[in-house]
Design an enzyme around this catalytic site. Structure first.
Site, short mmCIF file in Angstrom:
data_model
loop_
_atom_site.label_atom_id
_atom_site.label_comp_id
_atom_site.label_asym_id
_atom_site.label_seq_id
_atom_site.Cartn_x
_atom_site.Cartn_y
_atom_site.Cartn_z
N ASP A 218 0.84 -1.19 0.00
CA ASP A 218 0.00 0.00 0.00
C ASP A 218 0.88 1.25 0.00
OD1 ASP A 218 -2.69 1.30 0.51
OD2 ASP A 218 -1.59 1.98 2.29
N GLU B 34 1.67 -0.40 -5.03
CA GLU B 34 0.71 0.66 -5.35
C GLU B 34 1.59 1.89 -5.58
OE1 GLU B 34 -3.47 2.40 -3.65
OE2 GLU B 34 -1.80 2.25 -2.23
#
Length: 716
Positions: A374, A410
């Protein structure tokens, strides 16, 4: 035994710098293991905690989660590297523990020590008691160890503090082996552990919404029949439920507020004891592996759940705030590149070690197959900005354990220069947001064919440099964050009122289209068009070069009722509804066929980018682009009014050539079919009955539709 009860302590002494419990005996002269956290075996437990700036560290043992005070406590001894240790005999699995850490409390310098707080071990392998909120903060409002400088004598209540638990690492893995699915053959299925099985009627009620529920026979058989090769689990490391959400009767459902990087989230387990939670997670991985399914974890090492400068001390902040976090110049505030109040300082050697130890633990001890990071740009930030040779990336590239697993970034964060798509190191894959946006705009908006062609071909504009392959791009149309596929074609606007933020949260630019009516409708023509558009989007996902990622439930048209930010909705808004009507069953069957087609044709899973020229042993160009009346020219790609196009992908002696025709417009279009041979229709998103028909000369493709053909003779 669920929890270990501290034995009666008649005499405690420090020998050789090690605290030992008597009369069970001491570990005289025993050398430290070098590991952090708790190292346990049948004879002893070693407790180790890093804090470079503490003046005193005390280990506190508890008998049960309801304890209001510790049953025993022991001071630890510091070594030259800032690691505090002690050895204890008579400790067993299930033992609950936390730390009190003393030192200077000077918010103006970023030092927030307070021995009144019980703190969670950052290396805890299990959480025996999660954070309990009272009055809007942990224990009390505005704790004195927050960075706002409050000096009141208010401590967090011992009975509210999160506690770690000692576990036995032994587990019967049997003949467990990772599937090791090559990137080219990988199909990722992003799911939430609770949401996937919470409403499955063929999973026993006690197991619904748990690790065991995901590993239940019905769940595994569903995944196997769908054809996916990997599940990507939304965060399963123990997280904090924000106090604000708790006041609203909500929870942090997605789990992007981590607190214990080694511990499985206990609320996702059917088991209640800490040891049982860990073993249930391992059993889930073992079961999925036996079905040939890899397990990829969505991990959050960019920030922690302790929040911003007014957040409570739960773990890192009270242990060594200056080391664990990136602090602003005034030292009272955090550098916040995550948008969640803080940023973990992965440039600090011990914090980097924490992240690396955690990743290795999940691979070696929990047997997972990869990670999706993330806000991964945070991990590559240096004083000079984002660098693909930042300490974290260099450490991963040199690690023999992590180099062999799947690594997905990401490729953005919320800091300056935070969008770094296509700039990650070799060996990494990246979420391809350009694919998401261009595909949506092509089918639901007004994107020209040039961008769509680039995405179908694997996004060489992003990934071909430095010798990367099409598999560097993780193609997605939807993900947990944003509209589901069904909502993407049913809503023009987000509908997030249930989140308690007056609709301010969530993305405002969704490239969605409701096709004439916002939300549910009884209009049959709108239903037909929405269903066709879902098939168009799914077909584009699975026919494109790169690695496809499917959001759980999109294969049968799951809706979140227009909520495009359901991070706090642990309820039927987020849970998959398995009561499928006929249209949803039809969409599911189409998705299954698409995944099977992708596996059937290796030309859809190339490991090299198209060149547009003949590639031996083929005599035809590896890809050839068409407009309705002939070959595409360079000027056609720049023509924003030219939206209908097709692509012929060359075959070989074993695999027939494929032909794709795409028509995103509102009118039917007649295409001249290339070559003299017949083309067999594999599917047309506008006409399921025409499947298997043969065509030559021309083909009339309906409005808003995509058709795929294979050449009748298996040659190029």
């Amino acid at each position: 035994m669920a929890y270990w009860k501290v034995p009666e302590l008649s005499n405690v002494s420090a020998v050789g710098g090690l605290s030992c419990v008597e009369p069970a005996g001491c570990l005289l002269g025993r050398r430290a293991s070098g590991k952090l956290g708790v190292t346990w075996n049948a004879s002893h437990a070693e407790f180790s905690l890093f804090s470079a700036n503490a003046e005193r560290v005390t280990l506190c043992l508890f008998d049960s989660p309801s304890d209001r005070t510790e049953a025993a406590s022991f001071d630890l001894t510091r070594d030259s590297e800032g690691i505090w240790r002690t050895h204890l005999i008579g400790i067993g699995p299930g033992q609950l523990y936390g730390y009190r850490v003393a030192g200077s409390n000077r918010p103006q310098s970023g030092r927030l020590f307070n021995p009144g707080n019980i703190l969670l071990d950052p290396y805890a392998r299990a959480v025996g008691r999660p954070t309990r909120w009272r009055g809007g903060a942990q224990g009390v409002d505005n704790p004195p160890t927050s960075m706002n400088g409050s000096r009141g004598r208010r401590f967090n209540d011992v009975c509210h503090a999160p506690l770690g638990a000692v576990i036995d690492p032994q587990f019967d893995w049997g003949d467990d082996r990772p599937p090791n699915t090559p990137w080219r053959d990988t199909v990722i299925y992003e799911l939430h552990v609770r949401g996937f099985s919470k409403r499955r009627p063929d999973v026993a009620a006690p197991l619904q919404g748990t690790y065991a529920g995901l590993a239940a026979p019905a769940s595994v058989e569903y995944l196997r029949k769908l054809g996916i090769t990997a599940v990507e689990l939304l965060p399963v490391q123990h997280h904090v439920d924000d106090s604000r959400l708790e006041r609203l009767g909500l929870t942090n459902y997605w789990g992007y507020q981590p607190l214990a990087y080694f511990a499985p989230e206990p609320s996702y387990a059917a088991a209640t004891a800490p040891q049982g939670v860990v073993n249930e997670f391992k059993a889930m991985v073992r079961t999925l592996h036996r079905a040939g399914i890899e397990v990829i974890l969505d991990v959050v090492y960019n920030h922690t759940g302790e929040g911003g400068s007014d957040g409570p001390p739960l773990s890192f902040r009270g242990i060594d705030n200056v080391s664990y976090y990136r602090l602003a110049a005034d030292r009272r505030q955090y550098i916040d590149n995550s948008g969640c109040g803080n940023s973990l300082n992965t440039n600090h050697p011990t914090v980097l070690r924490l992240v690396m130890d955690s990743l290795r633990y999940w691979v070696e001890e929990m047997h997972v197959d990869g990670f999706r990071f993330d806000l991964a740009v945070c991990l590559g930030r240096t004083p000079g900005g984002f660098k693909r040779w930042a300490p974290f990336f260099m450490a991963v590239s040199q690690d023999p354990v992590l180099r062999r697993v799947k690594l997905i970034a990401e490729p953005w964060d919320l800091g300056p220069g935070g969008y770094q798509l296509g700039r990650f190191p070799n060996g990494w894959a990246e979420w391809n947001s350009w694919f998401r946006d261009d595909v949506r705009q092509f089918w639901l908006g007004s994107a020209a064919s040039g961008k769509m062609g680039m995405r179908l071909a694997g996004s060489s504009d992003l990934f071909e440099h430095r010798g990367r392959s099409p598999q560097a791009g993780i193609n997605l149309v939807t993900a947990h964050d944003g509209f589901t596929l069904a909502d993407l074609v049913s809503y023009n606007e987000k509908h997030n009122e249930e989140n308690g933020e007056d609709g301010r949260d969530g993305e405002c630019h969704n490239s969605s289209w409701n096709h004439g009516m916002e939300g549910p409708t009884d209009n049959d023509s709108i239903h037909v068009l929405r269903s066709r558009q879902q098939r168009n989007l799914l077909a584009t996902l699975f026919l494109s070069q790169g690695v496809p990622m499917l959001l759980a439930g999109d294969e049968f048209g799951r809706t979140q009722q227009g909520n495009n930010n359901a991070y706090c909705q642990d309820n039927p808004i987020s849970w998959l509804d398995w009561d499928l009507d006929r249209p949803r069953k039809a969409l599911y069957a189409f998705a299954v066929d698409l995944i099977a087609l992708r596996k059937r044709f290796p030309t859809l899973r190339r490991t090299a980018f198209f060149k547009g020229t003949p590639q031996p042993p083929c005599v035809s160009r590896d890809i050839r682009w068409f407009k309705p009346n002939g070959d595409m020219r360079q000027s056609d790609w720049r023509n924003h009014d030219m939206r209908c196009f097709g692509a012929r992908i060359a075959g070989n002696e074993q695999t027939p050539a494929l032909l794709m025709l795409l028509n995103p417009t509102t009118a039917a279009e007649s295409f001249s079919l290339p070559g003299a041979a017949d083309w067999e229709l594999l599917f047309d998103t506008a006409d399921d009955e025409a499947r298997g028909s043969k065509h030559s000369g021309s083909y009339l493709i309906s409005f808003h539709s995509l058709a795929l053909f294979q050449q009748a003779e298996a040659h190029s």
